[in-house]
Design an enzyme around this catalytic site. Structure first.
Site, PDB file in Angstrom:
ATOM      1  N   ALA A 318       0.818  -1.212   0.000  1.00  0.00           N
ATOM      2  CA  ALA A 318       0.000   0.000   0.000  1.00  0.00           C
ATOM      3  C   ALA A 318       0.857   1.270   0.000  1.00  0.00           C
ATOM      4  CB  ALA A 318      -0.916  -0.015   1.222  1.00  0.00           C
ATOM      5  N   HIS A 443      15.601   5.377  26.280  1.00  0.00           N
ATOM      6  CA  HIS A 443      15.572   4.176  27.124  1.00  0.00           C
ATOM      7  C   HIS A 443      14.387   4.244  28.082  1.00  0.00           C
ATOM      8  CE1 HIS A 443      17.012   0.867  29.588  1.00  0.00           C
ATOM      9  NE2 HIS A 443      16.758   1.613  30.654  1.00  0.00           N
TER      10      HIS A 443
HETATM   11  C1  LIG Z   1      -5.063  -9.839   2.803  1.00  0.00           C
HETATM   12  C2  LIG Z   1      -4.141  -8.729   2.405  1.00  0.00           C
HETATM   13  C3  LIG Z   1      -3.366  -8.086   3.350  1.00  0.00           C
HETATM   14  C4  LIG Z   1      -2.528  -7.053   2.989  1.00  0.00           C
HETATM   15  N1  LIG Z   1      -1.779  -6.438   3.945  1.00  0.00           N
HETATM   16  C5  LIG Z   1      -0.952  -5.430   3.590  1.00  0.00           C
HETATM   17  C6  LIG Z   1      -0.192  -4.738   4.571  1.00  0.00           C
HETATM   18  O1  LIG Z   1      -0.249  -5.047   5.763  1.00  0.00           O
HETATM   19  N2  LIG Z   1       0.598  -3.726   4.165  1.00  0.00           N
HETATM   20  C7  LIG Z   1       0.696  -3.356   2.843  1.00  0.00           C
HETATM   21  O2  LIG Z   1       1.435  -2.416   2.521  1.00  0.00           O
HETATM   22  N3  LIG Z   1      -0.008  -3.987   1.897  1.00  0.00           N
HETATM   23  C8  LIG Z   1      -0.830  -5.005   2.241  1.00  0.00           C
HETATM   24  N4  LIG Z   1      -1.574  -5.622   1.268  1.00  0.00           N
HETATM   25  C9  LIG Z   1      -1.434  -5.166  -0.120  1.00  0.00           C
HETATM   26  C10 LIG Z   1      -2.237  -3.882  -0.363  1.00  0.00           C
HETATM   27  O3  LIG Z   1      -3.585  -4.107  -0.060  1.00  0.00           O
HETATM   28  C11 LIG Z   1      -2.068  -3.435  -1.799  1.00  0.00           C
HETATM   29  O4  LIG Z   1      -0.696  -3.303  -2.100  1.00  0.00           O
HETATM   30  C12 LIG Z   1      -2.748  -2.106  -2.042  1.00  0.00           C
HETATM   31  O5  LIG Z   1      -4.129  -2.178  -1.768  1.00  0.00           O
HETATM   32  C13 LIG Z   1      -2.534  -1.666  -3.487  1.00  0.00           C
HETATM   33  O6  LIG Z   1      -3.158  -0.442  -3.683  1.00  0.00           O
HETATM   34  P1  LIG Z   1      -3.676  -0.017  -5.120  1.00  0.00           P
HETATM   35  O7  LIG Z   1      -4.172   1.391  -4.963  1.00  0.00           O
HETATM   36  O8  LIG Z   1      -2.647  -0.283  -6.146  1.00  0.00           O
HETATM   37  O9  LIG Z   1      -4.879  -1.001  -5.459  1.00  0.00           O
HETATM   38  P2  LIG Z   1      -6.163  -1.510  -4.678  1.00  0.00           P
HETATM   39  O10 LIG Z   1      -6.108  -1.246  -3.240  1.00  0.00           O
HETATM   40  O11 LIG Z   1      -6.341  -2.919  -5.121  1.00  0.00           O
HETATM   41  O12 LIG Z   1      -7.340  -0.607  -5.269  1.00  0.00           O
HETATM   42  C14 LIG Z   1      -7.713  -0.690  -6.603  1.00  0.00           C
HETATM   43  C15 LIG Z   1      -9.108  -0.173  -6.738  1.00  0.00           C
HETATM   44  O13 LIG Z   1      -9.417  -0.069  -8.123  1.00  0.00           O
HETATM   45  C16 LIG Z   1     -10.770  -0.432  -8.325  1.00  0.00           C
HETATM   46  N5  LIG Z   1     -10.915  -0.809  -9.725  1.00  0.00           N
HETATM   47  C17 LIG Z   1     -10.326  -1.841 -10.368  1.00  0.00           C
HETATM   48  N6  LIG Z   1     -10.662  -1.837 -11.663  1.00  0.00           N
HETATM   49  C18 LIG Z   1     -11.495  -0.797 -11.849  1.00  0.00           C
HETATM   50  C19 LIG Z   1     -12.187  -0.285 -12.963  1.00  0.00           C
HETATM   51  N7  LIG Z   1     -12.083  -0.819 -14.157  1.00  0.00           N
HETATM   52  N8  LIG Z   1     -12.966   0.801 -12.786  1.00  0.00           N
HETATM   53  C20 LIG Z   1     -13.097   1.385 -11.569  1.00  0.00           C
HETATM   54  N9  LIG Z   1     -12.464   0.940 -10.478  1.00  0.00           N
HETATM   55  C21 LIG Z   1     -11.665  -0.134 -10.616  1.00  0.00           C
HETATM   56  C22 LIG Z   1     -10.978  -1.571  -7.340  1.00  0.00           C
HETATM   57  O14 LIG Z   1     -12.347  -1.740  -7.035  1.00  0.00           O
HETATM   58  C23 LIG Z   1     -10.161  -1.110  -6.149  1.00  0.00           C
HETATM   59  O15 LIG Z   1     -10.955  -0.410  -5.220  1.00  0.00           O
HETATM   60  C24 LIG Z   1      -2.436  -6.647   1.621  1.00  0.00           C
HETATM   61  C25 LIG Z   1      -3.230  -7.280   0.665  1.00  0.00           C
HETATM   62  C26 LIG Z   1      -4.075  -8.304   1.040  1.00  0.00           C
HETATM   63  C27 LIG Z   1      -4.909  -8.965  -0.014  1.00  0.00           C
END
Ligand SMILES: Cc1cc2nc3c(=O)[nH]c(=O)nc-3n(C[C@H](O)[C@H](O)[C@H](O)COP(=O)(O)OP(=O)(O)OC[C@H]3O[C@@H](n4cnc5c(N)ncnc54)[C@H](O)[C@@H]3O)c2cc1C
Length: 464
Positions: A318, A443
């Site tokens: 994230a 500390h």
């Molecule tokens: C179980 C789990 C635990 C995790 N824990 C961590 C953690 O502790 N720390 C960490 O850094 N990362 C963690 N991650 C990874 C993290 O969630 C992702 O790296 C992060 O969410 C990526 O962000 P993003 O903005 O690229 O995409 P996303 O968060 O996946 O958001 C993408 C968005 O785009 C939308 N979307 C997709 N296609 C379309 C479309 N065509 N039109 C409109 N909207 C669309 C989706 O609905 C979604 O809301 C975890 C992931 C999982 C699955």
């Protein structure tokens, strides 16, 4: 239908997209964000945040069992899985609502619906009320990723779960198989194991948490095994036979295929980018397996089109997504931001004990030709760790013997996911061993171990 024109359109409101939108708005751009499901993306709704809420419950449960050690009494300790899940969903909902509020506050137009890119500079959104056409000179793809499905191991939501099912479980697993020991697999293994599921983790690579330093993986394995988790390394789940309320897993290990029975399987074999259905191929966007190919500034090669976060590839985290979002928004607004350096992005796993790292492992540093100095410090040598009742863990630092550059830091133990940022800042400021040794650490804190690990690399450690 007339289209609405913006300076910047972001597709996807995860931590990549919504942060890019806010930064763009701060810089005076007219911004729209398109989201098909929920504000906050996977991170807030099905990833980082709800998992941490669940893991907090299992951590408190674990501590309650240790009450006597702390001079406390706790009888009849138990849990209500539905209530644990309800709390986790509540936390996710609160934060997702917070993102919607931030969009409003920053005057970002939110369009709820599925986006496609019919042509360069154009976004078509299928909303509940029909199709909306938007236009912008700059478009940021931030559509994220989803669980990888391997043939034969596909989730069915009943016996075989993805992370989404595991976050809203229909029952408490009794005998659980977790396939894959990356951060996601290990966090769920830790949660369910702590709540009492007999848990087996199968990892195809030679060790669990395969991206971590080998010593940290080994330490974590020992700790998990002590918690009665079964770990199978260099093992591969070949087949799942689904029966009534049970799954027979065929697991190849040491050249033989063993059969083991489970009532629940969590498939955590990686994630794949949401690259399909957007019209990217027609625009000439290069896709490598499941991610969009970008340069160091997240440019796709198609004029005005950028890709950030999970859709742009590893590390799929994230904070990497958010940082890329800020960088691209600044670039679009005419700024001169620095590209994101993947080697300075920390990875955190919130299992028990926690794992956190940044930079090169000792093996990777040697592979790259560095002569290294390595420091180690165990939690047992730290006053705060003992006072907390958390004497299990270690901090390892890897330095370039020639220049004193901190090449990597690797931690396992309580609260290390909070500690790691100290080294991240150090790396960002290009500190050397000398700066770190001259820094005064408060500390009693766990952070003193970060100091001691550096001192150890230079044969000056005090408390061991
Ligand atoms: C179980 C789990 C635990 C995790 N824990 C961590 C953690 O502790 N720390 C960490 O850094 N990362 C963690 N991650 C990874 C993290 O969630 C992702 O790296 C992060 O969410 C990526 O962000 P993003 O903005 O690229 O995409 P996303 O968060 O996946 O958001 C993408 C968005 O785009 C939308 N979307 C997709 N296609 C379309 C479309 N065509 N039109 C409109 N909207 C669309 C989706 O609905 C979604 O809301 C975890 C992931 C999982 C699955």
């Amino acid at each position: 239908m007339a289209s609405t024109t913006y300076d910047m359109i972001v597709i996807g409101a995860g931590p990549g997209g919504y942060v890019a939108a806010i930064r763009g708005a701060q810089l005076g751009l007219k911004v729209a964000i398109v989201e098909r499901e929920h504000m906050g993306g996977i991170c807030l709704n099905w990833g980082c945040i709800p998992t941490k809420a669940m893991l907090r419950s299992s951590e408190v449960f674990h501590l309650m069992h240790r009450a006597k050690e702390f001079g406390l009494k706790a009888d009849g300790i138990g849990y209500d899985l539905d209530a644990v899940v309800k709390r986790s969903r509540g936390v996710a909902k609160q934060l997702s609502g917070g993102v919607a509020h931030l969009m409003k506050k920053n005057k970002v137009t939110v369009v709820m619906g599925e986006a496609t890119l019919p042509a360069k500079g154009k976004v078509s959104v299928k909303t509940e009320k029909g199709t909306e056409e938007l236009e912008a000179k700059h478009i940021i793809l931030a559509t994220g990723a989803r669980a990888r499905e391997l043939p034969g191991l596909e989730a069915d939501g009943d016996l075989v779960w993805t992370y989404k099912h595991a976050l809203v479980p229909s029952r408490m697993p009794k005998k659980l198989l977790v396939i894959g020991s990356g951060a996601i697999g290990i966090e769920f293994a830790s949660f369910y194991n702590t709540l009492g599921a007999e848990t087996t983790v199968v990892e195809v690579m030679e060790r669990i948490l395969p991206v971590e330093d080998a010593e940290i993986s080994a330490f974590a394995k020992k700790a998990f095994t002590k918690q009665k988790m079964k770990i199978m390394e260099k093992a591969m789940v070949k087949q799942l036979d689904r029966g009534k309320g049970k799954v027979t897993a065929h697991i190849e290990v040491g050249g033989k295929v063993e059969q083991h029975e489970f009532d629940t399987v969590i498939s955590a074999v990686g994630i794949v980018g949401n690259v399909e259905g957007l019209g990217l191929e027609a625009l000439g966007v290069k896709i490598d397996r499941t991610h969009v190919v970008t340069d160091e500034y997240c440019r796709t090669g198609v004029d005005g089109l950028y890709a950030i976060g999970d859709i742009a590839g590893a590390p799929r985290l994230a904070h990497k997504a958010s940082h890329e979002g800020v960088m691209v928004a600044e670039l679009i607004a005419g700024g001169h931001p620095h590209p994101v350096k993947p080697e300075s992005i920390a990875g955190c796993t919130y299992c028990h004990p926690q794992v956190a790292s940044v930079g090169l492992t000792e093996a990777k540093a040697k592979e790259k030709g560095y002569a290294v100095k390595v420091g180690r410090f165990p939690f047992i040598g730290n006053g705060k760790a003992i006072a907390l009742g958390e004497p299990e863990g270690m901090i390892k630092t890897v330095f370039d013997a020639k220049t004193g550059e901190l090449l990597g830091a690797h931690m396992v133990g309580a609260e290390v996911t909070e500690l790691i940022q100290g080294y991240v800042v150090g790396r960002q400021l290009e500190t050397t061993e000398e700066d770190l040794m001259n820094t005064v650490f408060p500390h009693p804190t766990l952070s003193e171990m970060m100091h001691e690990s550096v001192l150890d690399a230079y044969d000056r450690v005090i408390h061991i």
